[in-house]
Design a protein around this motif. Structure first.
Motif, PDB file in Angstrom:
ATOM      1  N   PHE A  62     -36.674  65.975  45.245  1.00  0.00           N
ATOM      2  CA  PHE A  62     -36.167  66.722  46.387  1.00  0.00           C
ATOM      3  C   PHE A  62     -35.346  67.869  45.827  1.00  0.00           C
ATOM      4  O   PHE A  62     -34.478  67.646  44.982  1.00  0.00           O
ATOM      5  N   GLU A  71     -32.945  75.025  53.011  1.00  0.00           N
ATOM      6  CA  GLU A  71     -34.224  74.333  52.877  1.00  0.00           C
ATOM      7  C   GLU A  71     -34.121  73.155  51.926  1.00  0.00           C
ATOM      8  O   GLU A  71     -33.352  73.176  50.963  1.00  0.00           O
ATOM      9  N   ALA A  74     -39.411  68.703  49.483  1.00  0.00           N
ATOM     10  CA  ALA A  74     -39.638  67.316  49.086  1.00  0.00           C
ATOM     11  C   ALA A  74     -41.033  67.172  48.508  1.00  0.00           C
ATOM     12  O   ALA A  74     -42.017  67.591  49.125  1.00  0.00           O
ATOM     13  N   SER A  80     -46.213  67.458  49.488  1.00  0.00           N
ATOM     14  CA  SER A  80     -45.029  68.310  49.559  1.00  0.00           C
ATOM     15  C   SER A  80     -44.698  68.623  51.006  1.00  0.00           C
ATOM     16  O   SER A  80     -45.576  68.714  51.862  1.00  0.00           O
ATOM     17  N   SER A  81     -43.402  68.814  51.254  1.00  0.00           N
ATOM     18  CA  SER A  81     -42.927  69.182  52.572  1.00  0.00           C
ATOM     19  C   SER A  81     -41.723  70.092  52.405  1.00  0.00           C
ATOM     20  O   SER A  81     -40.866  69.839  51.570  1.00  0.00           O
ATOM     21  N   GLY A  83     -38.580  71.407  54.483  1.00  0.00           N
ATOM     22  CA  GLY A  83     -37.817  71.157  55.700  1.00  0.00           C
ATOM     23  C   GLY A  83     -36.450  71.788  55.594  1.00  0.00           C
ATOM     24  O   GLY A  83     -36.229  72.699  54.794  1.00  0.00           O
ATOM     25  N   TYR A  85     -31.993  70.939  55.883  1.00  0.00           N
ATOM     26  CA  TYR A  85     -30.940  69.929  55.843  1.00  0.00           C
ATOM     27  C   TYR A  85     -29.644  70.539  56.345  1.00  0.00           C
ATOM     28  O   TYR A  85     -29.451  71.746  56.335  1.00  0.00           O
ATOM     29  N   MET A  95     -31.567  65.570  57.700  1.00  0.00           N
ATOM     30  CA  MET A  95     -32.721  66.229  57.087  1.00  0.00           C
ATOM     31  C   MET A  95     -33.908  66.203  58.035  1.00  0.00           C
ATOM     32  O   MET A  95     -34.087  65.241  58.773  1.00  0.00           O
ATOM     33  N   ILE A  97     -37.809  66.413  57.263  1.00  0.00           N
ATOM     34  CA  ILE A  97     -38.859  66.455  56.236  1.00  0.00           C
ATOM     35  C   ILE A  97     -40.045  65.624  56.695  1.00  0.00           C
ATOM     36  O   ILE A  97     -39.887  64.665  57.445  1.00  0.00           O
TER      37      ILE A  97
END
Length: 135
Positions: A62, A71, A74, A80-81, A83, A85, A95, A97
């Protein structure tokens, strides 16, 4: 006289502007969180079921970025993502994700270890995930 008032006002505004810009505390959870963390283990718990454990592999990580969007990137189980936080007052961390919102708290954060436990919002039954990270 008009120039002196203009100069004084400009000087006042500059001092007020600079003093209002506060550098982020180096000991804050956000500054400690920023960077790349390797996934050691993830525990997933739901009422009425056994706890499942996922042991991270070398490619699982992460990356918490300190940019305008806050951002989090992850990489988990070859997926992969990207997201976002939010670090809240105290130990709170939320978060988004992999299409889910996780609301929780940081229980441990040091230079080398991070433990985060959160509840997946909207899950039924309620799913709790605990992430163990290292650097």
């Amino acid at each position: 006289m008009k120039q002196q008032i203009t100069f004084a006002l400009t000087l006042f505004l500059m001092i007020a502007g600079f003093s209002s810009c506060k550098k982020e505390d180096q000991n804050s959870n956000k500054s400690k969180l920023t960077g790349t963390w390797k996934v050691s283990r993830i525990e997933t718990m739901a009422p009425g079921t056994e706890t499942t454990n996922y042991t991270g592999v070398s490619s699982d990580s992460f990356e918490f970025r300190s940019n305008d969007e806050d951002e989090v990137v992850a990489n988990l189980k070859s997926t992969s993502s990207v997201g976002n936080y939010t670090v809240l007052e105290g130990t709170g961390l939320n978060m988004t994700i992999f299409g889910k919102v996780i609301v929780g708290d940081i229980s441990t954060i040091t230079d080398t270890d991070l433990v985060y436990r959160g509840t997946v919002q909207g899950s039924s039954p309620v799913i709790t995930e605990t992430y163990y990270f290292t650097r």
